[in-house]
Enzyme design. Structure first.
Site, PDB file in Angstrom:
ATOM      1  N   ARG A 102      -1.365   8.941   4.467  1.00  0.00           N
ATOM      2  CA  ARG A 102      -1.066   9.451   5.806  1.00  0.00           C
ATOM      3  C   ARG A 102      -0.047  10.587   5.713  1.00  0.00           C
ATOM      4  NH1 ARG A 102      -4.413   6.131   6.183  1.00  0.00           N
ATOM      5  NH2 ARG A 102      -4.797   4.539   7.793  1.00  0.00           N
ATOM      6  N   ARG A 142       0.805  -1.218   0.000  1.00  0.00           N
ATOM      7  CA  ARG A 142       0.000   0.000   0.000  1.00  0.00           C
ATOM      8  C   ARG A 142       0.845   1.277   0.000  1.00  0.00           C
ATOM      9  NH1 ARG A 142      -3.619   0.509   4.999  1.00  0.00           N
ATOM     10  NH2 ARG A 142      -3.318   2.747   4.759  1.00  0.00           N
ATOM     11  N   GLU A 178     -13.988   2.968  -1.331  1.00  0.00           N
ATOM     12  CA  GLU A 178     -13.261   1.729  -1.051  1.00  0.00           C
ATOM     13  C   GLU A 178     -13.927   0.661  -1.913  1.00  0.00           C
ATOM     14  OE1 GLU A 178     -10.633   1.292   0.745  1.00  0.00           O
ATOM     15  OE2 GLU A 178     -10.479   3.177   1.835  1.00  0.00           O
ATOM     16  N   ALA A 190      -8.654   0.406  -2.637  1.00  0.00           N
ATOM     17  CA  ALA A 190      -9.076  -0.987  -2.518  1.00  0.00           C
ATOM     18  C   ALA A 190      -8.570  -1.491  -1.171  1.00  0.00           C
ATOM     19  CB  ALA A 190      -8.492  -1.822  -3.660  1.00  0.00           C
ATOM     20  N   TYR A 191      -9.291  -2.308  -0.462  1.00  0.00           N
ATOM     21  CA  TYR A 191     -10.552  -2.847  -0.922  1.00  0.00           C
ATOM     22  C   TYR A 191     -11.526  -2.893   0.242  1.00  0.00           C
ATOM     23  CZ  TYR A 191      -8.509  -6.978   1.257  1.00  0.00           C
ATOM     24  OH  TYR A 191      -7.893  -7.808   2.136  1.00  0.00           O
TER      25      TYR A 191
END
Length: 232
Positions: free
Chosen positions: A60, A42, A193, A113-114
């Site tokens: 973030r 990610r 999402e 996702a997801y």
């Protein structure tokens, strides 16, 4: 959108009255790595001079309650916020673009996702946004439009409380692009999402991938028309 411009009055109205800025892949290097090495990667792929770990969680890394609750200061964690806000060139580039155009931009939609959710601010705290009724109405209509395609039901609501309801754990997250966009004057800020079409979705035939795109497009169209009503 382009193929149906001449035949779909709704699409023609959208593309005539609004500009759409599309970034197909935000985290290009991280996305490529997810195909070749780690399906669930990610983060970005930036290098860290002190640790062997790579990457920063690009969601973030935005300058909104940066590295507060729901983010980590450790470079090896999946939610590592980075050494400073906008440390990642991907985030810096998009933030620069949004700042430059923010007086004209009315909506910011990000796709992740997801899961099966349509989220809106806030992510970093449990609180109600000032234009809640308008955004809530847009989200409600969007998930209904999405469901009309294949019967898939998405949860919707403020990111912090909706994720808590889904996973029964505190899921407040600081430094997200959605919160940043909203705090910088973009009244409609959503995060989709998207449902995964399979545990190893990138191996599935293209025909099995299309349903998610089709149903999501219905939701995007619905949000767009809600925006054109000038409900802020």
């Amino acid at each position: 959108a382009l193929q149906t411009y001449q035949t779909d009055p709704a699409m023609k109205k959208m593309l005539t009255q609004l500009y759409f800025y599309v970034m197909p892949v935000f985290n290009v290097d991280g996305y490529h790595y997810s195909w070749t090495n780690d399906r669930f990667w990610r983060k970005t792929r930036s290098k860290n001079s002190r640790f062997w770990c790579h990457g920063v969680d690009a969601n973030r890394n935005w300058k909104v309650k940066w590295c507060d609750e729901g983010a980590s200061l450790h470079p090896c964690d999946d939610t590592y916020c980075g050494p400073f806000p906008e440390s990642e060139p991907e985030v810096k580039a998009v933030a620069h673009f949004l700042r430059k155009h923010r007086k004209q931009i009315k909506a910011y939609l990000s796709f992740h996702a997801y899961a099966q959710m349509l989220l809106y601010p806030y992510s970093y705290k449990y609180a109600t946004i000032p234009n809640f009724s308008c955004v809530e109405s847009a989200a409600y209509n969007a998930v209904n439009a999405l469901q009309s395609a294949y019967g898939v039901r998405y949860r919707y609501g403020p990111a912090s409380s909706t994720l808590f309801a889904e996973f029964s754990i505190s899921d407040v997250s600081s430094g997200s692009s959605m919160d940043w966009a909203y705090k910088n004057g973009i009244p409609y800020a959503f995060a989709f999402e998207l449902r995964d079409t399979g545990h190893f979705g990138f191996l599935l035939p293209e025909t099995l991938i299309r349903p998610t795109c089709t149903e999501t497009m219905l939701a995007v169209k619905n949000i767009t028309f809600h925006l054109l009503k000038k409900c802020h």
